[in-house]
Design an enzyme around this catalytic site. Structure first.
Site, mmCIF file in Angstrom:
data_model
loop_
_atom_site.group_PDB
_atom_site.id
_atom_site.type_symbol
_atom_site.label_atom_id
_atom_site.label_comp_id
_atom_site.label_asym_id
_atom_site.label_seq_id
_atom_site.Cartn_x
_atom_site.Cartn_y
_atom_site.Cartn_z
ATOM 1 N N ASP A 90 0.851 -1.190 0.000
ATOM 2 C CA ASP A 90 0.000 0.000 0.000
ATOM 3 C C ASP A 90 0.883 1.235 0.000
ATOM 4 O O ASP A 90 2.054 1.190 0.360
ATOM 5 C CB ASP A 90 -1.028 -0.024 1.131
ATOM 6 N N SER A 91 0.312 2.340 -0.459
ATOM 7 C CA SER A 91 1.118 3.519 -0.781
ATOM 8 C C SER A 91 1.350 4.435 0.397
ATOM 9 O O SER A 91 2.247 5.267 0.371
ATOM 10 C CB SER A 91 0.382 4.315 -1.857
ATOM 11 N N GLY A 92 0.521 4.315 1.421
ATOM 12 C CA GLY A 92 0.586 5.248 2.542
ATOM 13 C C GLY A 92 -0.652 6.113 2.643
ATOM 14 O O GLY A 92 -0.843 6.820 3.618
ATOM 15 N N GLY A 93 -1.499 6.061 1.616
ATOM 16 C CA GLY A 93 -2.717 6.873 1.626
ATOM 17 C C GLY A 93 -3.547 6.646 2.881
ATOM 18 O O GLY A 93 -4.009 7.597 3.509
ATOM 19 N N ASP A 144 -3.452 7.786 -2.648
ATOM 20 C CA ASP A 144 -4.802 8.353 -2.647
ATOM 21 C C ASP A 144 -4.997 9.198 -1.398
ATOM 22 O O ASP A 144 -4.138 9.220 -0.520
ATOM 23 C CB ASP A 144 -5.863 7.237 -2.710
ATOM 24 N N GLN A 186 -12.253 6.630 -4.510
ATOM 25 C CA GLN A 186 -12.686 7.284 -3.265
ATOM 26 C C GLN A 186 -14.118 7.790 -3.490
ATOM 27 O O GLN A 186 -14.933 7.040 -3.950
ATOM 28 C CB GLN A 186 -11.710 8.403 -2.880
ATOM 29 N N GLY A 213 -11.168 3.965 1.327
ATOM 30 C CA GLY A 213 -11.882 4.947 2.136
ATOM 31 C C GLY A 213 -13.201 4.480 2.713
ATOM 32 O O GLY A 213 -14.002 5.289 3.158
ATOM 33 N N ASP A 263 -7.799 -7.312 2.566
ATOM 34 C CA ASP A 263 -6.693 -7.386 3.511
ATOM 35 C C ASP A 263 -7.192 -6.924 4.871
ATOM 36 O O ASP A 263 -8.131 -6.131 4.945
ATOM 37 C CB ASP A 263 -5.536 -6.464 3.098
ATOM 38 N N CYS A 301 -10.114 -28.504 10.658
ATOM 39 C CA CYS A 301 -9.038 -27.635 10.164
ATOM 40 C C CYS A 301 -7.726 -28.414 10.045
ATOM 41 O O CYS A 301 -7.338 -29.113 10.981
ATOM 42 C CB CYS A 301 -8.881 -26.445 11.115
ATOM 43 N N CYS A 303 -4.701 -27.227 9.993
ATOM 44 C CA CYS A 303 -3.506 -26.489 10.426
ATOM 45 C C CYS A 303 -2.779 -27.197 11.567
ATOM 46 O O CYS A 303 -3.333 -28.075 12.231
ATOM 47 C CB CYS A 303 -3.873 -25.053 10.816
ATOM 48 N N CYS A 306 -4.459 -27.148 15.041
ATOM 49 C CA CYS A 306 -5.611 -28.030 15.229
ATOM 50 C C CYS A 306 -5.220 -29.500 15.120
ATOM 51 O O CYS A 306 -6.061 -30.388 15.304
ATOM 52 C CB CYS A 306 -6.705 -27.696 14.220
ATOM 53 N N HIS A 332 -3.616 -20.729 12.746
ATOM 54 C CA HIS A 332 -4.988 -21.232 12.594
ATOM 55 C C HIS A 332 -5.896 -20.194 11.931
ATOM 56 O O HIS A 332 -6.651 -20.525 11.009
ATOM 57 C CB HIS A 332 -5.593 -21.659 13.940
#
Ligand SMILES: [Zn+2]
Length: 369
Positions: A90-93, A144, A186, A213, A263, A301, A303, A306, A332
């Protein structure tokens, strides 16, 4: 170059594949956040084992610490952090909202103040793109200017227009190097603002499109409604990324609207606080209920947490302040979300997403909708 293959559409939900310089990932996809070039508590092999196919790292934080030059001299972010799969930066926006008063913005760019040592860092749209390329990211985000929920309409309009001007400058600065550049929509908190921003950013021709946003405190129904408005304007042949969501119900609702990528820091943060994600909702491993419970978090699961460890053991580790607890539950929670995205994907490919979603929401104790 065609980087997105749309494999199936079911209602408005989509299954696809995104090709990058570091391999392909399948969508819908959840990206864990590696703010400091690590998914907290996990070895990259464990991240890979969880089924996660793509990571998000923060160019802003990494430029401040340890610095672009070091990462570049180490051979780029992939070499530096030991992850050979796709990375989105990500750009920092977003930090312009989350850091509030410590960041200043004008048309030429943003000034960030380092939370580490107070140093000021000036970033123009061109530098935001160059910095991400220097890190070696596979997917770059435009700089942005998001606004907080409740901002004045005039401030929303100014920030949105600035986002559009910056998007154009980012696109011009982007070298066609096989890296992908995503534009960010945006437009504030009205359908009209969002629609117009989606059209403008789409017209600039990015490799992928992000909804930025939102999920900043507005009512959930409004978030869904505005996302639906935006998605209706986006090209079908580009991946769509909603910036920042990470609970089962939110992801399912967004997948239903036709969003492909997500994310969030939430799943790994919850894990470190002792909360495991399960098909029937959150399980607090600090709760007394888990004390004598010798079952795993989730019997289905695959993992490592588990398969070999009980809720009682994990609760004991949290009570004793043992760091293995953080690692196992983080593993997990990522496995849980990766499996849910995979299951959603299979359901979309088979044309059964809405039944899948209703079933998943039923188990979470939510009304299907
Ligand atoms: Zn598990």
């Amino acid at each position: 170059m065609s980087t997105f293959a749309l494999e199936a559409v079911d209602g408005t939900a989509r299954a696809g594949r995104v090709a990058t310089r570091h391999g392909m990932f399948r969508t819908p996809a959840f990206m864990p956040v590696g703010t400091h070039a690590t998914v907290k508590a996990l070895h990259p092999d464990e991240v890979r084992d969880s089924g996660v196919g793509v990571l998000l790292c923060n160019a802003y934080h990494l430029a401040l610490r340890p610095g672009l030059q070091l990462i570049e001299s180490a051979g780029g972010l992939h070499e530096f952090m030991g992850w050979d799969g796709p990375i989105l930066t990500d750009s920092g926006g977003y930090q312009l909202v989350s850091l509030g008063a410590v960041a200043a913005v004008d048309d030429e760019g943003a000034t960030f103040v380092s939370p580490y040592d107070g140093a000021r860092m000036r970033v123009s749209p061109e530098e935001a793109v160059r910095n991400q390329a220097r890190l070696g990211a596979d997917i770059l985000m435009c700089l942005d200017h998001p606004v907080a929920y409740g901002a004045e309409q005039s401030a929303v309009a100014a920030a949105t227009e600035r986002t559009h001007r910056w998007a154009e400058r980012c696109r011009t600065a982007h070298a066609d190097s096989g890296r992908l550049l995503f534009g960010i929509v945006q437009g504030g908190f009205t359908g009209e603002g969002r629609r117009e921003s989606a059209r403008t950013v789409t017209s600039l021709g990015f490799d992928g499109m992000a909804v930025g946003g939102l999920a900043v405190g507005e009512p959930p129904e409004l978030m869904l409604q505005l996302t639906e408005t935006v998605v209706a304007e986006l090209p079908a042949d580009r991946p769509r990324y909603f910036m920042g969501l990470g609970t089962d119900a939110e992801l399912l609702a967004m997948v239903a609207l036709g969003v492909d990528m997500f994310d969030s820091v939430v799943p790994t943060r919850l894990a470190r606080n002792g909360t495991a994600l399960t098909p029937s909702g959150h399980l607090s491993l600090r709760n007394a209920r888990s004390r004598d419970d010798l079952r795993p978090i989730d019997e289905a699961c695959p993992c490592a947490a588990c398969n070999g460890f009980s809720r009682a053991y994990l609760r004991h580790l949290f009570a004793a302040g043992e760091i293995l607890a953080h690692r196992l539950v983080s593993l997990h929670n990522l496995t849980h979300l990766a499996r849910m995205m995979d299951a959603a994907r299979v359901a979309i490919l088979e044309g059964g997403f809405s039944a899948f979603r209703a079933d998943a929401e039923g188990r979470l104790g939510l009304a299907a909708g």
